[in-house]
Motif scaffolding. Structure first.
Motif, PDB file in Angstrom:
ATOM      1  N   LEU A  40       0.823  -1.210   0.000  1.00 53.33           N
ATOM      2  CA  LEU A  40       0.000   0.000   0.000  1.00 53.33           C
ATOM      3  C   LEU A  40       0.857   1.259   0.000  1.00 53.33           C
ATOM      4  O   LEU A  40       0.563   2.226  -0.728  1.00 53.33           O
ATOM      5  CB  LEU A  40      -0.936  -0.007   1.212  1.00 53.33           C
ATOM      6  N   LYS A  41       1.920   1.269   0.807  1.00 50.54           N
ATOM      7  CA  LYS A  41       2.769   2.461   0.853  1.00 50.54           C
ATOM      8  C   LYS A  41       3.570   2.609  -0.440  1.00 50.54           C
ATOM      9  O   LYS A  41       3.774   3.732  -0.929  1.00 50.54           O
ATOM     10  CB  LYS A  41       3.714   2.386   2.049  1.00 50.54           C
ATOM     11  N   GLY A  42       4.037   1.487  -0.984  1.00 52.18           N
ATOM     12  CA  GLY A  42       4.741   1.559  -2.250  1.00 52.18           C
ATOM     13  C   GLY A  42       3.842   2.025  -3.381  1.00 52.18           C
ATOM     14  O   GLY A  42       4.250   2.822  -4.230  1.00 52.18           O
ATOM     15  N   PHE A  43       2.607   1.544  -3.382  1.00 58.15           N
ATOM     16  CA  PHE A  43       1.641   1.978  -4.390  1.00 58.15           C
ATOM     17  C   PHE A  43       1.346   3.469  -4.233  1.00 58.15           C
ATOM     18  O   PHE A  43       1.267   4.204  -5.231  1.00 58.15           O
ATOM     19  CB  PHE A  43       0.349   1.169  -4.246  1.00 58.15           C
ATOM     20  N   ALA A  44       1.203   3.912  -2.996  1.00 54.76           N
ATOM     21  CA  ALA A  44       0.966   5.337  -2.745  1.00 54.76           C
ATOM     22  C   ALA A  44       2.139   6.169  -3.258  1.00 54.76           C
ATOM     23  O   ALA A  44       1.958   7.230  -3.874  1.00 54.76           O
ATOM     24  CB  ALA A  44       0.754   5.582  -1.253  1.00 54.76           C
ATOM     25  N   LEU A  78      -4.356  11.833  -1.807  1.00 51.20           N
ATOM     26  CA  LEU A  78      -5.650  12.251  -2.344  1.00 51.20           C
ATOM     27  C   LEU A  78      -5.609  13.706  -2.797  1.00 51.20           C
ATOM     28  O   LEU A  78      -6.150  14.059  -3.850  1.00 51.20           O
ATOM     29  CB  LEU A  78      -6.743  12.049  -1.294  1.00 51.20           C
ATOM     30  N   LEU A  79      -4.966  14.562  -2.011  1.00 47.17           N
ATOM     31  CA  LEU A  79      -4.874  15.971  -2.375  1.00 47.17           C
ATOM     32  C   LEU A  79      -4.061  16.168  -3.649  1.00 47.17           C
ATOM     33  O   LEU A  79      -4.450  16.918  -4.554  1.00 47.17           O
ATOM     34  CB  LEU A  79      -4.247  16.771  -1.234  1.00 47.17           C
ATOM     35  N   VAL A  80      -2.932  15.474  -3.723  1.00 50.02           N
ATOM     36  CA  VAL A  80      -2.085  15.619  -4.908  1.00 50.02           C
ATOM     37  C   VAL A  80      -2.799  15.093  -6.143  1.00 50.02           C
ATOM     38  O   VAL A  80      -2.806  15.737  -7.199  1.00 50.02           O
ATOM     39  CB  VAL A  80      -0.746  14.888  -4.699  1.00 50.02           C
TER      40      VAL A  80
END
Length: 290
Positions: A222-226, A271-273
């Motif tokens: 999940l962190k890598g995907f983010a 999400l903001l980016v």
């Protein structure tokens, strides 16, 4: 100032791990437009196989090499047994297949190894280095250096070699790549092997710091995907920057606010980016002729 440096060192260290995972996502995405959510399990397997082999009496460098090669072979097996047979399926179906592969690998690791948390010795000892009133573990330098070296290697591979350009050509138009003589099946096999090997390398480098267990893969995925999405999916430079940014955001949030919010903070930034820059920080805007 020393407190800020400590958070910075912590964020850069974990961010380097996320960057390696994001680079693994980038390789598969560039070859097939598929997001491989089994990438986190490759990190887990790198750490678990190294621990198992080292505990069995093998020297640590040999155990790490076996872990990377074995994980790369598993990556190839996933491609051959799960991805290639479903090649004509929609991309969403292929992504679901990778999620299924992730669940399978996690369950298999639980059966083959155990449910305990494990680690193995750091490569250069545990004596911390003092910089500006803060400390950093020597193993952190291995992690950061590994991420930078992998990025440099991938950048040269994609921009300076015919095989790397064949990977990009396969991603842009698989049929056209086949028509000009590119062996797209080999490209896919190579991409999964590289991606899995890089994931395993991340697990080998990070385990002395973060520890490992059968269920750590989903968090890394999940962190890598983010990180990959933040930097721009498919862009190695973006994957590197995005991974480091996610790690820094987590560390600073945990240090100045609360560790309770560090998981959410990174995804809020994503999400903001993506709301304002859907292609990510380094992604290119795409246009379609209609």
């Amino acid at each position: 100032m020393s407190e800020f440096l400590q958070f910075l060192f912590s964020g850069v260290t974990v961010g380097a791990v996320y960057a390696l995972v994001a680079l693994g996502f980038t390789i598969i995405y560039n070859a097939s437009d598929v997001v491989n959510f089994a990438q986190g399990e490759f990190v887990m397997l790198g750490g678990m196989i190294t621990w198992f082999a080292h505990a069995a009496g093998l020297p640590l460098p040999l155990a790490a090499l076996i872990a990377i090669v074995a994980t790369a072979a598993l990556g190839v097996a996933i491609n051959k047994l799960a991805i290639e047979p479903a090649r004509g399926a929609p991309v969403v179906s292929l992504i679901i297949i990778t999620i299924g592969a992730s669940v399978f690998l996690q369950g298999a690791a639980q059966l083959v190894f155990d449910k305990q948390i494990h680690s193995f010795p750091a490569f250069s000892g545990d004596t911390p280095l003092r910089i500006g009133g803060a400390t950093i573990q020597p193993q952190s330098l291995w992690v950061i250096g590994g991420a930078l070296l992998v990025f440099a290697g991938l950048w040269l591979f994609f921009t300076r070699t015919l095989l790397g350009r064949a990977v990009l050509a396969t991603s842009n138009n698989r049929l056209a790549a086949q028509l000009v003589g590119i062996n797209t099946n080999f490209v896919m096999t190579l991409s999964f092997a590289l991606s899995a090997g890089i994931g395993a390398l991340a697990g080998v480098l990070a385990t002395p710091i973060t520890l490992t267990a059968y269920n750590v893969g989903i968090g890394f995925a999940l962190k890598g995907f983010a990180g990959a999405m933040l930097g721009g999916m498919g862009n190695p430079k973006g994957a590197l920057a995005g991974g480091f940014l996610i790690g820094l955001i987590e560390a600073l949030t945990a240090g100045y606010l609360s560790s309770t919010y560090k998981e959410a903070a990174a995804f809020v930034v994503i999400l903001l980016v993506l709301f304002f820059m859907p292609q990510g920080l380094f992604g290119r805007k795409s246009t379609e002729r209609v």
